[in-house]
Design a protein around this motif. Structure first.
Motif, PDB file in Angstrom:
ATOM      1  N   LEU A  17      39.073  34.220  35.595  1.00 47.03           N
ATOM      2  CA  LEU A  17      38.274  35.380  35.983  1.00 47.03           C
ATOM      3  C   LEU A  17      37.101  34.911  36.834  1.00 47.03           C
ATOM      4  O   LEU A  17      36.447  33.922  36.491  1.00 47.03           O
ATOM      5  CB  LEU A  17      37.745  36.115  34.750  1.00 47.03           C
ATOM      6  N   ASP A  18      36.844  35.607  37.910  1.00 47.13           N
ATOM      7  CA  ASP A  18      35.674  35.335  38.737  1.00 47.13           C
ATOM      8  C   ASP A  18      34.487  36.000  38.040  1.00 47.13           C
ATOM      9  O   ASP A  18      34.305  37.218  38.118  1.00 47.13           O
ATOM     10  CB  ASP A  18      35.893  35.910  40.139  1.00 47.13           C
ATOM     11  N   VAL A  19      33.716  35.195  37.336  1.00 40.71           N
ATOM     12  CA  VAL A  19      32.649  35.739  36.486  1.00 40.71           C
ATOM     13  C   VAL A  19      31.605  36.486  37.311  1.00 40.71           C
ATOM     14  O   VAL A  19      31.145  37.562  36.911  1.00 40.71           O
ATOM     15  CB  VAL A  19      32.001  34.622  35.635  1.00 40.71           C
ATOM     16  N   ALA A  20      31.237  35.954  38.468  1.00 40.68           N
ATOM     17  CA  ALA A  20      30.239  36.632  39.309  1.00 40.68           C
ATOM     18  C   ALA A  20      30.757  37.998  39.767  1.00 40.68           C
ATOM     19  O   ALA A  20      30.017  38.989  39.728  1.00 40.68           O
ATOM     20  CB  ALA A  20      29.876  35.757  40.500  1.00 40.68           C
ATOM     21  N   ALA A  21      32.014  38.050  40.196  1.00 37.40           N
ATOM     22  CA  ALA A  21      32.584  39.328  40.639  1.00 37.40           C
ATOM     23  C   ALA A  21      32.717  40.302  39.474  1.00 37.40           C
ATOM     24  O   ALA A  21      32.450  41.505  39.624  1.00 37.40           O
ATOM     25  CB  ALA A  21      33.950  39.095  41.293  1.00 37.40           C
ATOM     26  N   TYR A  35      38.325  46.873  36.257  1.00 39.98           N
ATOM     27  CA  TYR A  35      38.086  45.725  37.134  1.00 39.98           C
ATOM     28  C   TYR A  35      39.371  45.395  37.883  1.00 39.98           C
ATOM     29  O   TYR A  35      40.411  45.147  37.286  1.00 39.98           O
ATOM     30  CB  TYR A  35      37.595  44.539  36.302  1.00 39.98           C
ATOM     31  N   ASP A  37      40.435  42.875  39.818  1.00 43.96           N
ATOM     32  CA  ASP A  37      40.986  41.519  39.952  1.00 43.96           C
ATOM     33  C   ASP A  37      41.524  40.963  38.640  1.00 43.96           C
ATOM     34  O   ASP A  37      41.639  39.742  38.478  1.00 43.96           O
ATOM     35  CB  ASP A  37      39.930  40.579  40.534  1.00 43.96           C
TER      36      ASP A  37
END
Length: 180
Positions: A17-21, A35, A37
């Motif tokens: 998982l892209d934590v910032a996104a 979400y 992604d």
């Protein structure tokens, strides 16, 4: 698999998982639900996924007698207060899972509050780096003490943490005497 849940739902992605996104999405939408992604999943399914590490960090009684037999994580680190019921704790231990109990894993805030109190009592101020170092040392020392007792006596980490805590209270009562 990587997964996260909150009050709005749960999402997972096998590649990470892209934590910032995800954080930006949560700020924009109010939760992880929707979400783009990651794939959606039921929140209750999350604790039963085949993962190395599970961190129940929001609610009490997330892992219960009903779902504990299906929990496949080998390491569970309790970030919330009381996320595992006593019955579930026994099941997890019998199944070979290691549970780092909330009393140990979730103690950082209490320790930093204590360090703030010490600073106030001494009319002194430590830098953020000094506080972080003291916190790390205290947390590591506590973990080492709990792990040692658990290993020596064949206890779970929770049993060892409680034994140490109860022992310290008993020692304080003996030293001070019991007051009416």
């Amino acid at each position: 698999m990587f997964a996260v849940s909150d009050a709005t739902g749960a999402v997972h992605a096998s590649s990470g998982l892209d934590v910032a996104a995800l954080r930006a999405w949560v700020t924009e939408s109010g939760g992880v639900h929707g979400y783009r992604d990651a794939d959606a999943m039921e929140r209750d399914e999350l604790v039963e996924q085949d993962v190395d590490l599970l961190v129940p960090a929001a609610l009490e009684n997330v892992i219960t007698e009903a779902n504990a037999p299906r929990v496949r994580a080998r390491l569970i680190v309790e970030g919330a207060n009381g996320p595992t019921t006593p019955e579930a704790d026994e099941i997890l231990a019998a199944n070979g899972a290691t549970v780092v109990p909330d009393i140990l894993a979730n103690a950082g805030g209490v320790i930093v509050s204590y360090l703030e109190w010490v600073q106030n009592m001494q009319a002194y101020s430590w830098s953020a780096q000094e506080v972080e170092l003291k916190l790390r040392d205290l947390m590591q020392s506590a973990y080492d003490e709990v792990r040692s007792l658990a290993t020596d006596r064949g206890l779970t980490l929770r049993q060892a943490a409680h034994a140490i805590g109860v022992g310290r209270v008993a020692d304080a009562h003996r030293m001070r005497g019991l007051y009416p």
